[in-house]
Design a protein around this motif. Sequence first.
Motif, PDB file in Angstrom:
ATOM      1  N   VAL A 338       0.866  -1.189   0.000  1.00  0.00           N
ATOM      2  CA  VAL A 338       0.000   0.000   0.000  1.00  0.00           C
ATOM      3  C   VAL A 338       0.901   1.237   0.000  1.00  0.00           C
ATOM      4  O   VAL A 338       1.864   1.296   0.773  1.00  0.00           O
ATOM      5  N   PRO A 339       0.638   2.222  -0.861  1.00  0.00           N
ATOM      6  CA  PRO A 339       1.491   3.429  -0.885  1.00  0.00           C
ATOM      7  C   PRO A 339       1.506   4.127   0.481  1.00  0.00           C
ATOM      8  O   PRO A 339       0.492   4.179   1.179  1.00  0.00           O
ATOM      9  N   GLU A 340       2.666   4.631   0.842  1.00  0.00           N
ATOM     10  CA  GLU A 340       2.798   5.396   2.091  1.00  0.00           C
ATOM     11  C   GLU A 340       2.102   6.750   1.921  1.00  0.00           C
ATOM     12  O   GLU A 340       1.915   7.224   0.786  1.00  0.00           O
ATOM     13  N   PRO A 341       1.758   7.410   3.038  1.00  0.00           N
ATOM     14  CA  PRO A 341       1.143   8.741   2.932  1.00  0.00           C
ATOM     15  C   PRO A 341       1.976   9.719   2.102  1.00  0.00           C
ATOM     16  O   PRO A 341       1.430  10.501   1.330  1.00  0.00           O
ATOM     17  N   LEU A 342       3.317   9.645   2.228  1.00  0.00           N
ATOM     18  CA  LEU A 342       4.175  10.547   1.461  1.00  0.00           C
ATOM     19  C   LEU A 342       3.992  10.320  -0.042  1.00  0.00           C
ATOM     20  O   LEU A 342       3.943  11.274  -0.819  1.00  0.00           O
ATOM     21  N   ASP A 343       3.885   9.047  -0.446  1.00  0.00           N
ATOM     22  CA  ASP A 343       3.690   8.727  -1.863  1.00  0.00           C
ATOM     23  C   ASP A 343       2.384   9.336  -2.376  1.00  0.00           C
ATOM     24  O   ASP A 343       2.335   9.908  -3.468  1.00  0.00           O
ATOM     25  N   SER A 344       1.321   9.207  -1.563  1.00  0.00           N
ATOM     26  CA  SER A 344       0.009   9.743  -1.967  1.00  0.00           C
ATOM     27  C   SER A 344       0.050  11.262  -2.087  1.00  0.00           C
ATOM     28  O   SER A 344      -0.551  11.843  -2.998  1.00  0.00           O
ATOM     29  N   ILE A 345       0.778  11.911  -1.165  1.00  0.00           N
ATOM     30  CA  ILE A 345       0.873  13.381  -1.187  1.00  0.00           C
ATOM     31  C   ILE A 345       1.615  13.849  -2.435  1.00  0.00           C
ATOM     32  O   ILE A 345       1.168  14.773  -3.134  1.00  0.00           O
ATOM     33  N   LEU A 346       2.751  13.197  -2.734  1.00  0.00           N
ATOM     34  CA  LEU A 346       3.540  13.593  -3.913  1.00  0.00           C
ATOM     35  C   LEU A 346       2.757  13.326  -5.204  1.00  0.00           C
ATOM     36  O   LEU A 346       2.788  14.132  -6.129  1.00  0.00           O
ATOM     37  N   LEU A 347       2.029  12.200  -5.242  1.00  0.00           N
ATOM     38  CA  LEU A 347       1.228  11.879  -6.424  1.00  0.00           C
ATOM     39  C   LEU A 347       0.130  12.934  -6.617  1.00  0.00           C
ATOM     40  O   LEU A 347      -0.118  13.387  -7.748  1.00  0.00           O
ATOM     41  N   ALA A 348      -0.502  13.356  -5.505  1.00  0.00           N
ATOM     42  CA  ALA A 348      -1.538  14.406  -5.585  1.00  0.00           C
ATOM     43  C   ALA A 348      -0.939  15.706  -6.113  1.00  0.00           C
ATOM     44  O   ALA A 348      -1.574  16.434  -6.889  1.00  0.00           O
ATOM     45  N   ALA A 349       0.313  15.997  -5.739  1.00  0.00           N
ATOM     46  CA  ALA A 349       0.988  17.207  -6.240  1.00  0.00           C
ATOM     47  C   ALA A 349       1.244  17.098  -7.740  1.00  0.00           C
ATOM     48  O   ALA A 349       1.003  18.052  -8.489  1.00  0.00           O
ATOM     49  N   PHE A 350       1.719  15.931  -8.180  1.00  0.00           N
ATOM     50  CA  PHE A 350       1.958  15.729  -9.614  1.00  0.00           C
ATOM     51  C   PHE A 350       0.653  15.790 -10.411  1.00  0.00           C
ATOM     52  O   PHE A 350       0.653  16.106 -11.592  1.00  0.00           O
ATOM     53  N   GLU A 351      -0.459  15.493  -9.743  1.00  0.00           N
ATOM     54  CA  GLU A 351      -1.775  15.588 -10.391  1.00  0.00           C
ATOM     55  C   GLU A 351      -2.353  16.998 -10.296  1.00  0.00           C
ATOM     56  O   GLU A 351      -3.479  17.236 -10.709  1.00  0.00           O
ATOM     57  N   PHE A 352      -1.588  17.907  -9.697  1.00  0.00           N
ATOM     58  CA  PHE A 352      -1.990  19.314  -9.515  1.00  0.00           C
ATOM     59  C   PHE A 352      -3.276  19.445  -8.681  1.00  0.00           C
ATOM     60  O   PHE A 352      -4.059  20.363  -8.866  1.00  0.00           O
ATOM     61  N   ASP A 353      -3.439  18.513  -7.750  1.00  0.00           N
ATOM     62  CA  ASP A 353      -4.593  18.563  -6.843  1.00  0.00           C
ATOM     63  C   ASP A 353      -4.127  19.183  -5.520  1.00  0.00           C
ATOM     64  O   ASP A 353      -3.789  18.483  -4.557  1.00  0.00           O
ATOM     65  N   ILE A 354      -4.102  20.519  -5.496  1.00  0.00           N
ATOM     66  CA  ILE A 354      -3.564  21.240  -4.330  1.00  0.00           C
ATOM     67  C   ILE A 354      -4.334  20.895  -3.061  1.00  0.00           C
ATOM     68  O   ILE A 354      -3.739  20.670  -1.998  1.00  0.00           O
ATOM     69  N   HIS A 355      -5.644  20.851  -3.170  1.00  0.00           N
ATOM     70  CA  HIS A 355      -6.461  20.633  -1.971  1.00  0.00           C
ATOM     71  C   HIS A 355      -6.253  19.248  -1.379  1.00  0.00           C
ATOM     72  O   HIS A 355      -6.271  19.072  -0.165  1.00  0.00           O
ATOM     73  N   GLN A 356      -5.991  18.270  -2.250  1.00  0.00           N
ATOM     74  CA  GLN A 356      -5.713  16.918  -1.757  1.00  0.00           C
ATOM     75  C   GLN A 356      -4.362  16.889  -1.046  1.00  0.00           C
ATOM     76  O   GLN A 356      -4.204  16.202  -0.032  1.00  0.00           O
ATOM     77  N   VAL A 357      -3.388  17.629  -1.581  1.00  0.00           N
ATOM     78  CA  VAL A 357      -2.070  17.728  -0.931  1.00  0.00           C
ATOM     79  C   VAL A 357      -2.229  18.268   0.478  1.00  0.00           C
ATOM     80  O   VAL A 357      -1.695  17.718   1.455  1.00  0.00           O
ATOM     81  N   ILE A 358      -2.982  19.367   0.599  1.00  0.00           N
ATOM     82  CA  ILE A 358      -3.176  20.004   1.911  1.00  0.00           C
ATOM     83  C   ILE A 358      -3.938  19.084   2.857  1.00  0.00           C
ATOM     84  O   ILE A 358      -3.589  18.949   4.034  1.00  0.00           O
ATOM     85  N   LYS A 359      -4.957  18.430   2.327  1.00  0.00           N
ATOM     86  CA  LYS A 359      -5.766  17.525   3.155  1.00  0.00           C
ATOM     87  C   LYS A 359      -4.917  16.364   3.680  1.00  0.00           C
ATOM     88  O   LYS A 359      -4.937  16.050   4.881  1.00  0.00           O
ATOM     89  N   ASP A 360      -4.168  15.717   2.770  1.00  0.00           N
ATOM     90  CA  ASP A 360      -3.348  14.562   3.174  1.00  0.00           C
ATOM     91  C   ASP A 360      -2.252  14.964   4.161  1.00  0.00           C
ATOM     92  O   ASP A 360      -1.948  14.218   5.094  1.00  0.00           O
ATOM     93  N   CYS A 361      -1.660  16.156   3.954  1.00  0.00           N
ATOM     94  CA  CYS A 361      -0.619  16.644   4.879  1.00  0.00           C
ATOM     95  C   CYS A 361      -1.212  16.936   6.253  1.00  0.00           C
ATOM     96  O   CYS A 361      -0.578  16.682   7.280  1.00  0.00           O
ATOM     97  N   SER A 362      -2.422  17.471   6.273  1.00  0.00           N
ATOM     98  CA  SER A 362      -3.083  17.773   7.546  1.00  0.00           C
ATOM     99  C   SER A 362      -3.295  16.503   8.357  1.00  0.00           C
ATOM    100  O   SER A 362      -3.163  16.502   9.579  1.00  0.00           O
ATOM    101  N   ILE A 363      -3.606  15.409   7.655  1.00  0.00           N
ATOM    102  CA  ILE A 363      -3.844  14.132   8.338  1.00  0.00           C
ATOM    103  C   ILE A 363      -2.516  13.497   8.768  1.00  0.00           C
ATOM    104  O   ILE A 363      -2.385  12.988   9.882  1.00  0.00           O
ATOM    105  N   ALA A 364      -1.521  13.542   7.877  1.00  0.00           N
ATOM    106  CA  ALA A 364      -0.279  12.798   8.107  1.00  0.00           C
ATOM    107  C   ALA A 364       0.676  13.468   9.083  1.00  0.00           C
ATOM    108  O   ALA A 364       1.380  12.788   9.833  1.00  0.00           O
TER     109      ALA A 364
END
Length: 651
Positions: A338-364
């Motif tokens: 299963v991808p680590e939280p860091l992997d999901s955050i970086l992938l969200a950034a590469f997808e230009f999903d700023i709000h997902q980056v912020i949301k995942d960082c807030s949780i992690a």
Amino acid sequence: MEEVDVEPAITNIPAASDGKHLGFAWGPGDILVYETLYKASGASQSGFPFIHEVRKDEDIYSPILRKLFNESHHIFVGLQTIREDIPSKNKKPQFVSISKNYRSVIRACMEELQQVAVSSKDAEVVTQYGNQVSILLAIELIWNLCEVLFIDAAPAGSLLLHLLDWVRLHKADVDEKAREVLQSESPAEHHDYWDVVLGYVLQGRLEETRQMLVKQATLQPAARNMYKLMDTLLSKMPFYNPGGTQTLTEFDVKWRHWHEEVDRCLQDNSFASNQHLELICKILVGDEDILLEHKELLSTWYHFLVTRLLFCHPTVKPTELHYYAQSCMTMFLDSRSVPEPLDSILLAAFEFDIHQVIKDCSIALNNWWFVAHLTDLLDHCKLLQSHNLHFGSNLREFLLLEYASGLFTHHSLWQLAVDYFDHCPEFGRVYLELQIERVPLDTERKALKVLRICEQRQMSEQVRSICKIMAMRALRNNRLGSALSWSIRAKDAAFATLISERFLQDYCAKGTFSDLDLIDNLGPAMLLSDRLTFLGKYREFHKLYGEKRFREAAKLLLSLMTAKIAPRSFWMTLLTDALPLLEQKEVIFSAEQTHDLMFCLEELTSSLNTTPGTDKPMQEEDIELTKVELLRLALARNLAMAIVKEGTVEA
């Protein structure tokens, strides 16, 4: 790669392990846990109840991380001063510079934490600081990527150059290995030599690769031509120059010619006799299977992504990144993991999903520092305008309020939080008013700091509250001057009256005033209450008397009684103060003034006579009667002298 998210640490509370019933109370930054009176059936009565404080965010208590909070506060305040009316395009260099400043602060803290961890002999401290370094590494990695993709918003061509810098900065083990190899007696024969060469190639550091290969070529004269061919291929590889005259299309054509030339060398078996050079050649043509065989040198899927783009798609557009990122992550990671939280955050950034980056960082992440500051910067870049929350403020303000509220639980960092609240236009003031009341006023100096903050922001209710608390505390400690000063600042007439009474009582008991400087410099503040006015004027009378300005002193003394400013209980003291003036050789009081004094004396004595059953001792009553007789005698004598003097003048 270091992990952003770890299992939350278990906090052992002794009473909980004993099976006791616990209650709790939420605070702004912690929880109080306590043992209740409830007893389960069969539970023993042994043990003492304690209150345990469970802190939500330990980072603010770390002396090194406090520097991060302090330094980033200055950057935050500077960011808020950038004028809104300047077009965003013109502000981009400023925003990039501010982003780099934030990252440099993170780096400085990280280096200091590493130094302390290395020098410490305490295993617990080493583990704690090691964890903090891992979190800061991840934070800087994410921030740097957000800077490249969102803030700098690099276009095709420049984008890959920025991503290469990003990978090089966060994959520094190649340089460590290179130092070790180069410091050895024979670098070309070192067991890590080829790992260093491949590491340089994978990061696109071809100049360093050529320098390393020269050392190997000198050891193999027979293969010199082969090494020379590789050197030519490496030197010819084109890199896009954003500041140059070459267009992206021209660069793409040039790169394709070079790529075909490398591929021809591979097809011609030009390096077949040297497995290492052949391996480099396969990497240069972007052979994905070969790249995946060297996962240990790449170590992360995003390093694999950047290397793959470098040797296969150097003109990648920002809009195409998410496709390559997703495929590289799928290819690189084990399909069962299963991808680590860091992997999901970086992938969200590469997808230009700023709000997902912020949301995942807030949780992690374990505190709001990162998401609050990054969101604020992105908001200034006008990248979050479309995202408002359903419960009031926008995302930027919500995160800043959460971060600042956490700072307010710290004994010194609360001062930084004030500026964060100031820059939250919707709810900042409300939060500040609620939080400032919770700051413990341990010392007068701290109280003055809090008071200054409230006064600067016209928080009149909080100003009054602080002043009343400090005035009451000073009064309890019998510091009347300080108590009066605080009550004046609070504009509390009732309390000022109470303290003025205490001053007058002290004067009656001791015959002198304490805190003369304060009373002498009351100025307009004495108008706050009648009793305070009387205290100030009565002190003024004493000054005039001390300066031998008897006529002015006499006039002031009389006005205090006739204007009913003086409390009736103090009239006898005032009349007694008039005695020395009445006994002067020169007539001080005129006949009219003497009549007024006589009227006041009679009014006072008549009220004393009509007051039923006072329990004064006999001795005190005798003293009072003696004072009255002396006053009557002095007044009669002064009246006679005044009439004679005034009659003589008129004649």
